[in-house]
Design a protein around this motif. Structure first.
Motif, PDB file in Angstrom:
ATOM      1  N   SER A  19       0.830  -1.211   0.000  1.00 17.22           N
ATOM      2  CA  SER A  19       0.000   0.000   0.000  1.00 17.22           C
ATOM      3  C   SER A  19       0.862   1.258   0.000  1.00 17.22           C
ATOM      4  CB  SER A  19      -0.912   0.018   1.228  1.00 17.22           C
ATOM      5  OG  SER A  19      -1.804  -1.057   1.190  1.00 17.22           O
ATOM      6  N   THR A  20       1.980   1.205   0.734  1.00 16.82           N
ATOM      7  CA  THR A  20       2.886   2.340   0.794  1.00 16.82           C
ATOM      8  C   THR A  20       3.565   2.561  -0.553  1.00 16.82           C
ATOM      9  OG1 THR A  20       3.216   1.924   3.144  1.00 16.82           O
ATOM     10  CG2 THR A  20       4.837   3.317   2.081  1.00 16.82           C
ATOM     11  N   LEU A  21       3.642   1.538  -1.365  1.00 14.09           N
ATOM     12  CA  LEU A  21       4.145   1.676  -2.730  1.00 14.09           C
ATOM     13  C   LEU A  21       3.051   2.190  -3.672  1.00 14.09           C
ATOM     14  CD1 LEU A  21       6.054  -1.712  -2.963  1.00 14.09           C
ATOM     15  CD2 LEU A  21       7.128   0.538  -3.045  1.00 14.09           C
ATOM     16  N   LEU A  22       1.864   1.604  -3.576  1.00 20.10           N
ATOM     17  CA  LEU A  22       0.809   1.893  -4.546  1.00 20.10           C
ATOM     18  C   LEU A  22       0.157   3.265  -4.367  1.00 20.10           C
ATOM     19  CD1 LEU A  22      -0.940  -1.592  -4.806  1.00 20.10           C
ATOM     20  CD2 LEU A  22       0.563  -0.480  -6.481  1.00 20.10           C
ATOM     21  N   ILE A  23      -0.024   3.715  -3.147  1.00 22.83           N
ATOM     22  CA  ILE A  23      -0.719   4.993  -2.923  1.00 22.83           C
ATOM     23  C   ILE A  23       0.049   6.167  -3.535  1.00 22.83           C
ATOM     24  CG2 ILE A  23      -1.492   6.632  -1.146  1.00 22.83           C
ATOM     25  CD1 ILE A  23      -2.357   4.099   0.484  1.00 22.83           C
ATOM     26  N   PRO A  24       1.354   6.345  -3.249  1.00 18.94           N
ATOM     27  CA  PRO A  24       2.046   7.475  -3.893  1.00 18.94           C
ATOM     28  C   PRO A  24       2.186   7.298  -5.399  1.00 18.94           C
ATOM     29  CG  PRO A  24       3.524   6.320  -2.388  1.00 18.94           C
ATOM     30  CD  PRO A  24       2.180   5.688  -2.256  1.00 18.94           C
ATOM     31  N   TRP A  25       2.348   6.046  -5.852  1.00 19.23           N
ATOM     32  CA  TRP A  25       2.411   5.838  -7.298  1.00 19.23           C
ATOM     33  C   TRP A  25       1.102   6.264  -7.959  1.00 19.23           C
ATOM     34  CZ3 TRP A  25      -0.737   2.543 -10.137  1.00 19.23           C
ATOM     35  CH2 TRP A  25      -0.459   2.512 -11.500  1.00 19.23           C
ATOM     36  N   ALA A  26      -0.039   5.833  -7.405  1.00 20.51           N
ATOM     37  CA  ALA A  26      -1.342   6.188  -7.976  1.00 20.51           C
ATOM     38  C   ALA A  26      -1.561   7.701  -7.934  1.00 20.51           C
ATOM     39  CB  ALA A  26      -2.457   5.468  -7.224  1.00 20.51           C
ATOM     40  N   PHE A  27      -1.179   8.337  -6.835  1.00 21.75           N
ATOM     41  CA  PHE A  27      -1.309   9.795  -6.730  1.00 21.75           C
ATOM     42  C   PHE A  27      -0.469  10.478  -7.814  1.00 21.75           C
ATOM     43  CE2 PHE A  27       0.019  13.932  -5.112  1.00 21.75           C
ATOM     44  CZ  PHE A  27      -1.206  14.500  -4.809  1.00 21.75           C
ATOM     45  N   ASN A  28       0.762  10.018  -7.987  1.00 24.92           N
ATOM     46  CA  ASN A  28       1.630  10.620  -9.012  1.00 24.92           C
ATOM     47  C   ASN A  28       1.122  10.345 -10.423  1.00 24.92           C
ATOM     48  OD1 ASN A  28       3.689  11.939  -7.488  1.00 24.92           O
ATOM     49  ND2 ASN A  28       4.468   9.939  -6.911  1.00 24.92           N
ATOM     50  N   LYS A  29       0.541   9.187 -10.642  1.00 17.34           N
ATOM     51  CA  LYS A  29       0.057   8.852 -11.986  1.00 17.34           C
ATOM     52  C   LYS A  29      -1.237   9.574 -12.330  1.00 17.34           C
ATOM     53  CE  LYS A  29      -0.939   5.156 -15.185  1.00 17.34           C
ATOM     54  NZ  LYS A  29      -0.390   5.837 -16.344  1.00 17.34           N
ATOM     55  N   TRP A  30      -2.221   9.518 -11.445  1.00 16.65           N
ATOM     56  CA  TRP A  30      -3.547  10.007 -11.813  1.00 16.65           C
ATOM     57  C   TRP A  30      -3.890  11.401 -11.307  1.00 16.65           C
ATOM     58  CZ3 TRP A  30      -3.892   4.485 -10.497  1.00 16.65           C
ATOM     59  CH2 TRP A  30      -3.910   3.703 -11.655  1.00 16.65           C
ATOM     60  N   VAL A  31      -3.213  11.883 -10.293  1.00 14.29           N
ATOM     61  CA  VAL A  31      -3.489  13.233  -9.811  1.00 14.29           C
ATOM     62  C   VAL A  31      -2.455  14.221 -10.351  1.00 14.29           C
ATOM     63  CG1 VAL A  31      -3.723  14.704  -7.757  1.00 14.29           C
ATOM     64  CG2 VAL A  31      -4.655  12.370  -7.748  1.00 14.29           C
ATOM     65  N   ARG A  32      -1.178  13.897 -10.145  1.00 14.48           N
ATOM     66  CA  ARG A  32      -0.111  14.795 -10.590  1.00 14.48           C
ATOM     67  C   ARG A  32       0.231  14.608 -12.063  1.00 14.48           C
ATOM     68  NH1 ARG A  32       4.949  14.266  -7.574  1.00 14.48           N
ATOM     69  NH2 ARG A  32       5.461  16.192  -8.659  1.00 14.48           N
ATOM     70  N   ASP A  33      -0.088  13.456 -12.641  1.00 16.23           N
ATOM     71  CA  ASP A  33       0.183  13.126 -14.042  1.00 16.23           C
ATOM     72  C   ASP A  33       1.659  13.333 -14.402  1.00 16.23           C
ATOM     73  OD1 ASP A  33      -0.544  12.199 -16.561  1.00 16.23           O
ATOM     74  OD2 ASP A  33      -0.890  14.234 -17.319  1.00 16.23           O
ATOM     75  N   VAL A  34       2.553  12.773 -13.586  1.00 10.75           N
ATOM     76  CA  VAL A  34       3.989  12.900 -13.846  1.00 10.75           C
ATOM     77  C   VAL A  34       4.482  11.720 -14.668  1.00 10.75           C
ATOM     78  CG1 VAL A  34       4.493  14.368 -11.864  1.00 10.75           C
ATOM     79  CG2 VAL A  34       4.531  11.900 -11.594  1.00 10.75           C
ATOM     80  N   ASP A  35       5.483  11.971 -15.500  1.00 11.28           N
ATOM     81  CA  ASP A  35       5.942  10.953 -16.440  1.00 11.28           C
ATOM     82  C   ASP A  35       6.594   9.749 -15.770  1.00 11.28           C
ATOM     83  OD1 ASP A  35       8.132  12.486 -15.655  1.00 11.28           O
ATOM     84  OD2 ASP A  35       9.142  12.291 -17.587  1.00 11.28           O
ATOM     85  N   PHE A  36       7.256   9.931 -14.637  1.00 11.80           N
ATOM     86  CA  PHE A  36       7.938   8.786 -14.026  1.00 11.80           C
ATOM     87  C   PHE A  36       6.972   7.728 -13.506  1.00 11.80           C
ATOM     88  CE2 PHE A  36       7.570  11.398 -10.131  1.00 11.80           C
ATOM     89  CZ  PHE A  36       7.101  10.459  -9.223  1.00 11.80           C
ATOM     90  N   ALA A  37       5.688   8.074 -13.368  1.00  9.10           N
ATOM     91  CA  ALA A  37       4.697   7.110 -12.877  1.00  9.10           C
ATOM     92  C   ALA A  37       4.051   6.305 -14.004  1.00  9.10           C
ATOM     93  CB  ALA A  37       3.618   7.836 -12.076  1.00  9.10           C
ATOM     94  N   ASP A  38       4.412   6.575 -15.249  1.00 10.07           N
ATOM     95  CA  ASP A  38       3.849   5.840 -16.387  1.00 10.07           C
ATOM     96  C   ASP A  38       4.605   4.530 -16.609  1.00 10.07           C
ATOM     97  OD1 ASP A  38       1.836   7.666 -16.978  1.00 10.07           O
ATOM     98  OD2 ASP A  38       3.188   8.890 -18.198  1.00 10.07           O
ATOM     99  N   ILE A  39       4.564   3.668 -15.618  1.00  6.02           N
ATOM    100  CA  ILE A  39       5.318   2.423 -15.693  1.00  6.02           C
ATOM    101  C   ILE A  39       4.660   1.428 -16.642  1.00  6.02           C
ATOM    102  CG2 ILE A  39       6.397   2.633 -13.416  1.00  6.02           C
ATOM    103  CD1 ILE A  39       4.231   0.758 -12.317  1.00  6.02           C
ATOM    104  N   THR A  40       5.493   0.611 -17.241  1.00  7.24           N
ATOM    105  CA  THR A  40       5.040  -0.475 -18.114  1.00  7.24           C
ATOM    106  C   THR A  40       5.887  -1.701 -17.777  1.00  7.24           C
ATOM    107  OG1 THR A  40       6.662   0.014 -19.840  1.00  7.24           O
ATOM    108  CG2 THR A  40       4.527   1.165 -19.986  1.00  7.24           C
ATOM    109  N   TRP A  41       5.510  -2.847 -18.337  1.00  4.36           N
ATOM    110  CA  TRP A  41       6.340  -4.034 -18.138  1.00  4.36           C
ATOM    111  C   TRP A  41       7.727  -3.801 -18.723  1.00  4.36           C
ATOM    112  CZ3 TRP A  41       4.952  -6.940 -14.434  1.00  4.36           C
ATOM    113  CH2 TRP A  41       3.621  -7.172 -14.171  1.00  4.36           C
ATOM    114  N   ASP A  42       7.814  -3.048 -19.819  1.00  2.00           N
ATOM    115  CA  ASP A  42       9.124  -2.757 -20.423  1.00  2.00           C
ATOM    116  C   ASP A  42       9.975  -1.884 -19.505  1.00  2.00           C
ATOM    117  OD1 ASP A  42       8.604  -4.249 -22.701  1.00  2.00           O
ATOM    118  OD2 ASP A  42       7.819  -2.525 -23.824  1.00  2.00           O
TER     119      ASP A  42
END
Length: 177
Positions: A19-42
């Protein structure tokens, strides 16, 4: 020694780290829309197999935010019955998972060091301060304020006290408090 020995809850501690990993990642991806949170399998594969790179984050990020995040990993296990050393290993694991799985930037040795070592130091301090704020003998508003204070100092400890029903049980304090 532990001030408040309790049963070990590996899966709950692991879920708290995740949860401590997913919450800031989700915030950065969907709220802040920062590029480093656009993770892929690659990007994950590239991070796991590629070289580590020294990052140039500002002082506040590397020396304040990373240790705070590491302390959350640490207290995910410390508040679930694990000792200093096991909680330290969980901090290193959480830091490695973030560096390799949760951002597109290459893993950084300075982030790994400050998150892990700073998180261990800050996490143990917050664990102990949280225990100092708590008093199992109190009731009423004093108890509420003490539990809130303990939660603010160590969110993992506060949450686990609630989940275990210890946040409202009146009784003696553990030896060493």
């Amino acid at each position: 020694p532990d001030c408040e020995p309790r049963p070990k809850h590996f899966w709950r501690g692991s879920a708290e780290v995740i949860s401590t990993l997913l919450i800031p990642w989700a915030f950065n991806k969907w709220v802040r829309d920062v590029d480093f949170a656009d993770i892929t399998w690659d990007s994950i594969w590239e991070n796991i197999t590629g070289p580590w790179v020294w990052d140039d984050n500002d002082f506040q990020t590397n020396q304040i935010a990373h240790p705070i995040h590491g302390s959350l990993y640490y207290n995910s296990f410390r508040s679930n019955g694990y000792n200093f050393w096991a909680s330290s290993a969980a901090t290193g694991a959480g830091s490695w998972l973030w560096e390799n799985l949760m951002e597109t930037y290459p893993p950084s040795p300075n982030d790994m060091i400050t998150t892990t070592l700073g998180g261990i130091a800050l996490g143990e301090m917050m664990h102990r301060l949280s225990s100092l704020a708590l008093d199992n003998r109190t009731t009423g508003s004093e108890r509420v304020f003490r539990e809130i204070g303990g939660f603010l100092l160590s969110p993992g400890n506060g949450m686990n006290r609630s989940l275990d029903g210890r946040s409202h049980q009146v009784g003696p304090n553990p030896e060493g408090w």
